[in-house]
Design a protein around this motif. Structure first.
Motif, PDB file in Angstrom:
ATOM      1  N   TYR A   1      31.542 -20.594  10.603  1.00 34.69           N
ATOM      2  CA  TYR A   1      30.825 -19.394  10.174  1.00 34.69           C
ATOM      3  C   TYR A   1      31.193 -19.044   8.735  1.00 34.69           C
ATOM      4  CZ  TYR A   1      29.087 -14.647   9.847  1.00 34.69           C
ATOM      5  OH  TYR A   1      28.423 -13.507   9.432  1.00 34.69           O
ATOM      6  N   GLU A   2      32.482 -19.060   8.446  1.00 37.06           N
ATOM      7  CA  GLU A   2      32.932 -18.676   7.103  1.00 37.06           C
ATOM      8  C   GLU A   2      32.493 -19.693   6.045  1.00 37.06           C
ATOM      9  OE1 GLU A   2      37.095 -17.859   4.648  1.00 37.06           O
ATOM     10  OE2 GLU A   2      37.129 -17.943   6.838  1.00 37.06           O
ATOM     11  N   ASP A   3      32.722 -20.983   6.325  1.00 35.53           N
ATOM     12  CA  ASP A   3      32.469 -22.011   5.307  1.00 35.53           C
ATOM     13  C   ASP A   3      30.999 -22.385   5.175  1.00 35.53           C
ATOM     14  OD1 ASP A   3      35.159 -21.968   5.065  1.00 35.53           O
ATOM     15  OD2 ASP A   3      35.504 -24.081   5.517  1.00 35.53           O
ATOM     16  N   LEU A   4      30.299 -22.505   6.315  1.00 34.85           N
ATOM     17  CA  LEU A   4      28.932 -23.036   6.268  1.00 34.85           C
ATOM     18  C   LEU A   4      27.851 -21.959   6.318  1.00 34.85           C
ATOM     19  CD1 LEU A   4      29.228 -26.177   8.567  1.00 34.85           C
ATOM     20  CD2 LEU A   4      29.755 -25.932   6.140  1.00 34.85           C
ATOM     21  N   ILE A   5      28.214 -20.735   6.698  1.00 34.37           N
ATOM     22  CA  ILE A   5      27.220 -19.662   6.737  1.00 34.37           C
ATOM     23  C   ILE A   5      27.483 -18.667   5.604  1.00 34.37           C
ATOM     24  CG2 ILE A   5      26.146 -17.846   8.115  1.00 34.37           C
ATOM     25  CD1 ILE A   5      25.732 -20.656   9.271  1.00 34.37           C
ATOM     26  N   GLN A   6      28.620 -17.982   5.673  1.00 32.29           N
ATOM     27  CA  GLN A   6      28.918 -16.971   4.649  1.00 32.29           C
ATOM     28  C   GLN A   6      29.047 -17.579   3.259  1.00 32.29           C
ATOM     29  OE1 GLN A   6      32.419 -15.027   6.459  1.00 32.29           O
ATOM     30  NE2 GLN A   6      31.230 -13.127   6.460  1.00 32.29           N
ATOM     31  N   ASN A   7      29.939 -18.574   3.119  1.00 35.18           N
ATOM     32  CA  ASN A   7      30.189 -19.148   1.794  1.00 35.18           C
ATOM     33  C   ASN A   7      28.984 -19.898   1.255  1.00 35.18           C
ATOM     34  OD1 ASN A   7      32.704 -18.078   1.989  1.00 35.18           O
ATOM     35  ND2 ASN A   7      33.792 -20.006   2.303  1.00 35.18           N
ATOM     36  N   ALA A   8      28.212 -20.531   2.151  1.00 35.63           N
ATOM     37  CA  ALA A   8      27.018 -21.259   1.708  1.00 35.63           C
ATOM     38  C   ALA A   8      26.001 -20.281   1.129  1.00 35.63           C
ATOM     39  CB  ALA A   8      26.406 -22.022   2.870  1.00 35.63           C
ATOM     40  N   GLU A   9      25.831 -19.128   1.786  1.00 37.67           N
ATOM     41  CA  GLU A   9      24.902 -18.126   1.273  1.00 37.67           C
ATOM     42  C   GLU A   9      25.387 -17.567  -0.061  1.00 37.67           C
ATOM     43  OE1 GLU A   9      24.085 -15.155   4.206  1.00 37.67           O
ATOM     44  OE2 GLU A   9      23.383 -16.602   5.693  1.00 37.67           O
ATOM     45  N   LEU A  10      26.712 -17.405  -0.195  1.00 42.43           N
ATOM     46  CA  LEU A  10      27.286 -16.919  -1.450  1.00 42.43           C
ATOM     47  C   LEU A  10      27.062 -17.938  -2.563  1.00 42.43           C
ATOM     48  CD1 LEU A  10      28.925 -14.666  -2.788  1.00 42.43           C
ATOM     49  CD2 LEU A  10      31.011 -15.887  -2.120  1.00 42.43           C
ATOM     50  N   ARG A  11      27.258 -19.227  -2.226  1.00 41.33           N
ATOM     51  CA  ARG A  11      27.041 -20.282  -3.236  1.00 41.33           C
ATOM     52  C   ARG A  11      25.575 -20.325  -3.655  1.00 41.33           C
ATOM     53  NH1 ARG A  11      30.832 -23.132   0.042  1.00 41.33           N
ATOM     54  NH2 ARG A  11      29.162 -24.042   1.275  1.00 41.33           N
TER      55      ARG A  11
ATOM     56  N   GLY B   1      25.357 -11.526   8.574  1.00 46.21           N
ATOM     57  CA  GLY B   1      24.976 -10.123   8.563  1.00 46.21           C
ATOM     58  C   GLY B   1      23.751  -9.791   9.377  1.00 46.21           C
ATOM     59  N   SER B   2      23.167 -10.787  10.052  1.00 41.66           N
ATOM     60  CA  SER B   2      21.937 -10.543  10.823  1.00 41.66           C
ATOM     61  C   SER B   2      22.211  -9.850  12.149  1.00 41.66           C
ATOM     62  CB  SER B   2      21.219 -11.865  11.091  1.00 41.66           C
ATOM     63  OG  SER B   2      22.043 -12.731  11.870  1.00 41.66           O
ATOM     64  N   ASN B   3      23.452  -9.944  12.623  1.00 44.20           N
ATOM     65  CA  ASN B   3      23.876  -9.316  13.871  1.00 44.20           C
ATOM     66  C   ASN B   3      23.175  -9.889  15.104  1.00 44.20           C
ATOM     67  OD1 ASN B   3      25.753  -7.491  14.950  1.00 44.20           O
ATOM     68  ND2 ASN B   3      24.160  -5.966  15.339  1.00 44.20           N
ATOM     69  N   THR B   4      22.656 -11.120  14.984  1.00 47.57           N
ATOM     70  CA  THR B   4      22.033 -11.760  16.144  1.00 47.57           C
ATOM     71  C   THR B   4      23.115 -12.222  17.117  1.00 47.57           C
ATOM     72  OG1 THR B   4      22.071 -13.928  15.075  1.00 47.57           O
ATOM     73  CG2 THR B   4      20.078 -12.578  14.784  1.00 47.57           C
ATOM     74  N   LEU B   5      22.687 -12.550  18.329  1.00 48.38           N
ATOM     75  CA  LEU B   5      23.624 -13.051  19.335  1.00 48.38           C
ATOM     76  C   LEU B   5      24.284 -14.337  18.844  1.00 48.38           C
ATOM     77  CD1 LEU B   5      24.909 -12.988  22.127  1.00 48.38           C
ATOM     78  CD2 LEU B   5      22.830 -14.049  23.041  1.00 48.38           C
ATOM     79  N   ALA B   6      23.505 -15.230  18.249  1.00 50.13           N
ATOM     80  CA  ALA B   6      24.062 -16.496  17.753  1.00 50.13           C
ATOM     81  C   ALA B   6      25.126 -16.244  16.683  1.00 50.13           C
ATOM     82  CB  ALA B   6      22.956 -17.384  17.198  1.00 50.13           C
ATOM     83  N   GLU B   7      24.873 -15.288  15.795  1.00 49.60           N
ATOM     84  CA  GLU B   7      25.870 -14.993  14.759  1.00 49.60           C
ATOM     85  C   GLU B   7      27.175 -14.520  15.400  1.00 49.60           C
ATOM     86  OE1 GLU B   7      26.621 -12.380  10.692  1.00 49.60           O
ATOM     87  OE2 GLU B   7      25.359 -11.566  12.288  1.00 49.60           O
ATOM     88  N   LYS B   8      27.072 -13.683  16.415  1.00 54.74           N
ATOM     89  CA  LYS B   8      28.275 -13.183  17.091  1.00 54.74           C
ATOM     90  C   LYS B   8      29.036 -14.328  17.768  1.00 54.74           C
ATOM     91  CE  LYS B   8      26.597  -8.476  17.845  1.00 54.74           C
ATOM     92  NZ  LYS B   8      26.193  -7.439  18.827  1.00 54.74           N
TER      93      LYS B   8
ATOM     94  N   ASN C   1      10.980 -24.192  14.723  1.00 53.33           N
ATOM     95  CA  ASN C   1      10.862 -23.435  13.465  1.00 53.33           C
ATOM     96  C   ASN C   1      12.181 -23.351  12.706  1.00 53.33           C
ATOM     97  OD1 ASN C   1       8.126 -22.886  13.933  1.00 53.33           O
ATOM     98  ND2 ASN C   1       8.646 -21.129  15.234  1.00 53.33           N
ATOM     99  N   GLN C   2      13.180 -24.075  13.221  1.00 46.41           N
ATOM    100  CA  GLN C   2      14.479 -24.145  12.545  1.00 46.41           C
ATOM    101  C   GLN C   2      15.101 -22.763  12.317  1.00 46.41           C
ATOM    102  OE1 GLN C   2      16.019 -27.308  11.790  1.00 46.41           O
ATOM    103  NE2 GLN C   2      14.365 -27.769  13.220  1.00 46.41           N
ATOM    104  N   LYS C   3      15.086 -21.933  13.360  1.00 45.81           N
ATOM    105  CA  LYS C   3      15.801 -20.659  13.262  1.00 45.81           C
ATOM    106  C   LYS C   3      17.277 -20.970  13.017  1.00 45.81           C
ATOM    107  CE  LYS C   3      12.855 -18.030  16.467  1.00 45.81           C
ATOM    108  NZ  LYS C   3      12.478 -16.838  15.722  1.00 45.81           N
ATOM    109  N   ALA C   4      17.895 -20.182  12.157  1.00 49.43           N
ATOM    110  CA  ALA C   4      19.286 -20.449  11.795  1.00 49.43           C
ATOM    111  C   ALA C   4      20.094 -19.162  11.856  1.00 49.43           C
ATOM    112  CB  ALA C   4      19.359 -21.045  10.395  1.00 49.43           C
ATOM    113  N   VAL C   5      21.398 -19.319  11.909  1.00 46.42           N
ATOM    114  CA  VAL C   5      22.296 -18.170  11.879  1.00 46.42           C
ATOM    115  C   VAL C   5      22.382 -17.668  10.436  1.00 46.42           C
ATOM    116  CG1 VAL C   5      24.691 -17.440  12.150  1.00 46.42           C
ATOM    117  CG2 VAL C   5      23.619 -18.864  13.896  1.00 46.42           C
ATOM    118  N   VAL C   6      22.170 -16.373  10.262  1.00 49.66           N
ATOM    119  CA  VAL C   6      22.221 -15.750   8.937  1.00 49.66           C
ATOM    120  C   VAL C   6      23.341 -14.715   8.932  1.00 49.66           C
ATOM    121  CG1 VAL C   6      20.949 -14.366   7.230  1.00 49.66           C
ATOM    122  CG2 VAL C   6      19.737 -16.087   8.625  1.00 49.66           C
TER     123      VAL C   6
END
Length: 353
Positions: free
Chosen positions: A334-344, A317-324, A310-315
């Motif tokens: 995390y910064e470039d491909l998760i946070q900044n990508a969501e901001l873009r 602010g989700s506070n999941t184990l994977a995000e941590k 189901n292509q679960k992904a790290v989001v």
């Protein structure tokens, strides 16, 4: 008595010879230091400008590489692949980290730096190398070459996995080092040189393993790969191959606690080392935990991306184990491909509105 004549040019010649000797010694010592630096982290501290001119053979010959493979035609490493490579680069700072990509050619390598965020991110890391995966070259000098020349990839339903199984064996046999799947997050150094990873008692994974170059066990695995080849059975050339070859030389028993097993100078590492969350529970990585596990007995964590249909992904602010885990072990990803990508993406949608 014959007279000793003074040569006015003598002192000058002597000084010149001494200078030449000093220069030669300097170059000799510099050469030795350079060779030593190639085998240590010193090499990576001044390499970024020159590393793009190194060939795969030159980097692999440095020894002790950490090897990742991408056997699809995909050119943009997704965040989990980037996290796997980045975490290894941070944990093994004195070792070359190599990502081989089948879809990559020598001509496209430099162009991709500007087109794909993950590619650019990984290329900028001092000990990370990204090379085209040229299978025919990889299989030269191994039992796998004849198989490769006879197999028809278009008729193989598991070709992406089978070709990866074969490539990792050939590369580790030729050059030694550690192979890791691209969904493995490194959290501390693996102290073993010759090892297999137990997925469970009496069953070996091939998602992470390490051996010195030209180890007999890996050669035997390549021979058995060809002899027992069946591309229709998933894993026949992968974990099932490793397991049957290990069982042929060792009497495997169940793990009682967190101890490792050893046989024929091969360490069979406890499932806790890489698989503290077993594959039936893989979704736990994408859930919020009341108290996150410490993984004190683990060297790396396999996130079971093969199960992630189901292509679960790290989001962010989700506070999941994977995000941590991303925040702790691959913060740049995390910064470039998760946070900044969501901001873009948010900015884009705002502009569109």
């Amino acid at each position: 008595h014959p007279c000793l004549r003074h040569d006015p040019k003598g002192p000058g010649k002597a000084r010149m010879l001494k200078k030449i000797q000093i220069c030669l010694c300097f170059f000799f010592v510099s050469g030795i230091l350079y060779e030593i630096s190639l085998l240590s982290g010193c090499f990576f501290s001044y390499m970024p400008m020159s590393k793009h001119f190194l060939t795969p053979e030159q980097v692999l010959n440095l020894g002790k590489s950490i090897i990742f493979l991408e056997t699809t035609e995909r050119l943009e490493p997704p965040p989990l692949v980037s996290c796997s490579v980045e975490s290894a680069a941070r944990i093994y700072q004195d070792r070359p980290i190599i990502l081989f990509m089948k879809g990559l050619t020598n001509n496209t390598a430099l162009d991709l730096n500007s087109s794909y965020a993950a590619f650019s991110l990984l290329s900028s890391m001092k000990n990370v190398f990204i090379f085209p995966l040229q299978m025919e070259t990889v299989f030269q000098g191994t039992p796998l070459l004849q198989w490769y020349n006879q197999v028809v990839p278009e008729q193989e339903k598991n070709w992406v996995h089978v070709s990866s199984d074969a490539s990792r064996l050939a590369l580790i046999w030729k050059y030694g080092g550690i192979y890791m799947d691209t969904d493995v997050i490194s959290i501390r150094p693996i102290p073993e040189e010759s090892f297999l990873a137990a997925q469970k008692s009496q069953f070996s994974s091939n998602g992470i393993f390490g051996f010195p170059a030209h180890h007999k066990f890996i050669w035997d695995c390549m021979e058995n790969f060809v002899l027992k080849y069946n591309g229709n059975i998933w894993g026949n050339q992968g974990p099932f191959l490793m397991t049957r070859m290990l069982k042929a030389i060792c009497n495997l028993t169940d793990f009682k606690g967190t101890e490792d097993h050893s046989c024929q100078n091969i360490s069979f590492l406890n499932p806790q080392r890489f698989y503290p969350i077993p594959y039936p529970a893989w979704g736990q990585y994408y859930k919020v935990w009341d108290k996150s596990p410490n993984f004190n007995h683990s060297y790396a964590l396999h996130l079971w991306n093969f199960m992630n249909h189901n292509q679960k992904a790290v989001v962010a602010g989700s506070n999941t184990l994977a995000e941590k885990l991303y925040k702790a072990y691959c913060p740049t990803t995390y910064e470039d491909l998760i946070q900044n990508a969501e901001l873009r993406d948010f900015t884009r949608s705002e502009n569109a509105a």
